[in-house]
Design an enzyme around this catalytic site. Structure first.
Site, PDB file in Angstrom:
ATOM      1  N   LYS A  39       0.812  -1.221   0.000  1.00 26.01           N
ATOM      2  CA  LYS A  39       0.000   0.000   0.000  1.00 26.01           C
ATOM      3  C   LYS A  39       0.845   1.270   0.000  1.00 26.01           C
ATOM      4  O   LYS A  39       0.412   2.286  -0.549  1.00 26.01           O
ATOM      5  CB  LYS A  39      -1.025   0.012   1.134  1.00 26.01           C
ATOM      6  CG  LYS A  39      -0.467   0.036   2.537  1.00 26.01           C
ATOM      7  CD  LYS A  39      -1.639   0.008   3.518  1.00 26.01           C
ATOM      8  CE  LYS A  39      -1.187   0.089   4.960  1.00 26.01           C
ATOM      9  NZ  LYS A  39      -0.108  -0.869   5.330  1.00 26.01           N
ATOM     10  N   ARG A 114      -5.925   3.411  12.177  1.00 22.00           N
ATOM     11  CA  ARG A 114      -5.525   2.107  12.709  1.00 22.00           C
ATOM     12  C   ARG A 114      -6.578   1.516  13.635  1.00 22.00           C
ATOM     13  O   ARG A 114      -6.486   0.335  13.986  1.00 22.00           O
ATOM     14  CB  ARG A 114      -4.218   2.250  13.499  1.00 22.00           C
ATOM     15  CG  ARG A 114      -2.954   2.023  12.681  1.00 22.00           C
ATOM     16  CD  ARG A 114      -1.745   2.228  13.570  1.00 22.00           C
ATOM     17  NE  ARG A 114      -1.618   1.209  14.594  1.00 22.00           N
ATOM     18  CZ  ARG A 114      -0.812   0.156  14.497  1.00 22.00           C
ATOM     19  NH1 ARG A 114      -0.090  -0.011  13.434  1.00 22.00           N
ATOM     20  NH2 ARG A 114      -0.744  -0.720  15.476  1.00 22.00           N
ATOM     21  N   ARG A 150      12.866 -10.599   0.806  1.00 26.43           N
ATOM     22  CA  ARG A 150      13.402  -9.244   0.847  1.00 26.43           C
ATOM     23  C   ARG A 150      14.769  -9.249   1.542  1.00 26.43           C
ATOM     24  O   ARG A 150      14.940  -9.879   2.586  1.00 26.43           O
ATOM     25  CB  ARG A 150      12.420  -8.354   1.620  1.00 26.43           C
ATOM     26  CG  ARG A 150      12.621  -6.898   1.347  1.00 26.43           C
ATOM     27  CD  ARG A 150      11.368  -6.120   1.597  1.00 26.43           C
ATOM     28  NE  ARG A 150      11.107  -5.978   3.030  1.00 26.43           N
ATOM     29  CZ  ARG A 150      10.236  -5.107   3.522  1.00 26.43           C
ATOM     30  NH1 ARG A 150       9.553  -4.342   2.719  1.00 26.43           N
ATOM     31  NH2 ARG A 150      10.041  -5.033   4.807  1.00 26.43           N
ATOM     32  N   ARG A 183      16.595  -8.510   6.927  1.00 30.21           N
ATOM     33  CA  ARG A 183      16.392  -7.684   8.118  1.00 30.21           C
ATOM     34  C   ARG A 183      15.645  -8.524   9.153  1.00 30.21           C
ATOM     35  O   ARG A 183      14.790  -9.333   8.790  1.00 30.21           O
ATOM     36  CB  ARG A 183      15.529  -6.464   7.778  1.00 30.21           C
ATOM     37  CG  ARG A 183      16.136  -5.527   6.756  1.00 30.21           C
ATOM     38  CD  ARG A 183      15.272  -4.297   6.611  1.00 30.21           C
ATOM     39  NE  ARG A 183      13.838  -4.647   6.717  1.00 30.21           N
ATOM     40  CZ  ARG A 183      12.893  -3.806   7.068  1.00 30.21           C
ATOM     41  NH1 ARG A 183      13.171  -2.570   7.351  1.00 30.21           N
ATOM     42  NH2 ARG A 183      11.631  -4.185   7.122  1.00 30.21           N
ATOM     43  N   ARG A 194       3.608  -9.801  13.201  1.00 29.14           N
ATOM     44  CA  ARG A 194       3.088  -8.501  12.759  1.00 29.14           C
ATOM     45  C   ARG A 194       1.729  -8.647  12.085  1.00 29.14           C
ATOM     46  O   ARG A 194       0.852  -7.791  12.226  1.00 29.14           O
ATOM     47  CB  ARG A 194       4.079  -7.836  11.797  1.00 29.14           C
ATOM     48  CG  ARG A 194       5.223  -7.142  12.535  1.00 29.14           C
ATOM     49  CD  ARG A 194       6.397  -6.900  11.624  1.00 29.14           C
ATOM     50  NE  ARG A 194       6.127  -5.935  10.562  1.00 29.14           N
ATOM     51  CZ  ARG A 194       6.836  -5.866   9.430  1.00 29.14           C
ATOM     52  NH1 ARG A 194       7.823  -6.719   9.227  1.00 29.14           N
ATOM     53  NH2 ARG A 194       6.559  -4.954   8.534  1.00 29.14           N
TER      54      ARG A 194
END
Ligand SMILES: [Zn+2]
Length: 242
Positions: A39, A114, A150, A183, A194
């Site tokens: 997004k 949120r 990633r 990471r 998450r």
């Protein structure tokens, strides 16, 4: 001094309206979706396409701290303590930001609201203005896979995506030859955590919006160009209906 006369009015530079803002209703867009759904990237593309400000909560926090305003000092204090910025403070920051932007153009909000409380605060602030809320939907397994591919270069710091069958020793950074490392945030366990946190807060926000005629779901599994096209088609179609 120049002998030339001042340009007559018909040759004066026209007060042009940026492309996309001419004679159209404001484009107010809220993008929601899980971390890793793309997004942020899509918000940037929409901001360019419609010449509207991209309001990301991350950027708002950083700019508030830079500006050193009263709200900024509160943010800096909170972040220094290692705490999360409260929903109320975040809502105040977004409110201040929207108040400064041009309501005739619109905005694309990314990362806000949120909570259902923030969604209600946003409704109050916008009043009767039309707001399009678009959920970019991507299955959890796909997000874990995307984040898993990633890597960040430990030398030039560029973030890039690697093939699923990645061998760290044989594939150095294509830009500088440095080592590509994952990471800690992108470790599958962390990503799943998450996503669970996201689901907890996003479910009430989606509940808040989903019965509205301005709510849409876009398939975020598609290539990002197709996601962008779908978002644009929805926004344009909605604009034409008014
Ligand atoms: Zn590199």
């Amino acid at each position: 001094m120049s002998e030339r006369a001042a340009p007559s009015p018909q040759f004066a530079p026209a007060m042009t309206t940026p492309i996309g803002t001419h004679a159209r209703a404001p484009v107010n867009v809220v993008l929601i979706g899980p971390p890793g759904c793309g997004k942020g990237t899509q918000a940037v593309r929409l901001a360019e396409r419609y010449q509207i400000p991209h309001i990301s909560t991350g950027e708002i926090l950083r700019s508030a701290v830079r500006a050193g305003s009263e709200l900024g000092r509160q943010v800096a204090e909170t972040l220094t303590k290692g705490s999360l910025v409260s929903d109320d403070l975040m809502a105040d920051l977004v409110r201040a930001h929207l108040a400064e932007s041009d309501p005739a153009r619109g905005f694309v909000l990314d990362g806000f609201p949120r909570t259902a409380g923030q969604a209600r605060a946003l409704d109050d602030q916008l009043g009767p203005a039309v707001m399009l809320v678009i959920l970019i939907q991507v299955a959890d397994a796909e997000i874990v896979r995307r984040m898993g591919t990633r890597r960040v270069c430990d030398s030039c710091r560029l973030t890039q995506s690697v093939a699923d069958a990645f061998h760290p020793d044989s594939e150095p950074c294509p830009y500088c030859g440095g080592n590509l490392v994952r990471r800690p945030d992108d470790e599958p366990e962390t990503v799943r955590h998450r996503l669970a946190t996201y689901a907890e807060y996003a479910t009430p926000v989606i509940e808040h919006y989903k019965t509205r005629r301005t709510f849409a779901v876009v398939d975020g599994l598609q290539h990002s160009d197709k996601v962008a096209a779908a978002l644009g088609a929805y926004i344009d179609q909605f604009g034409a209906m008014k």
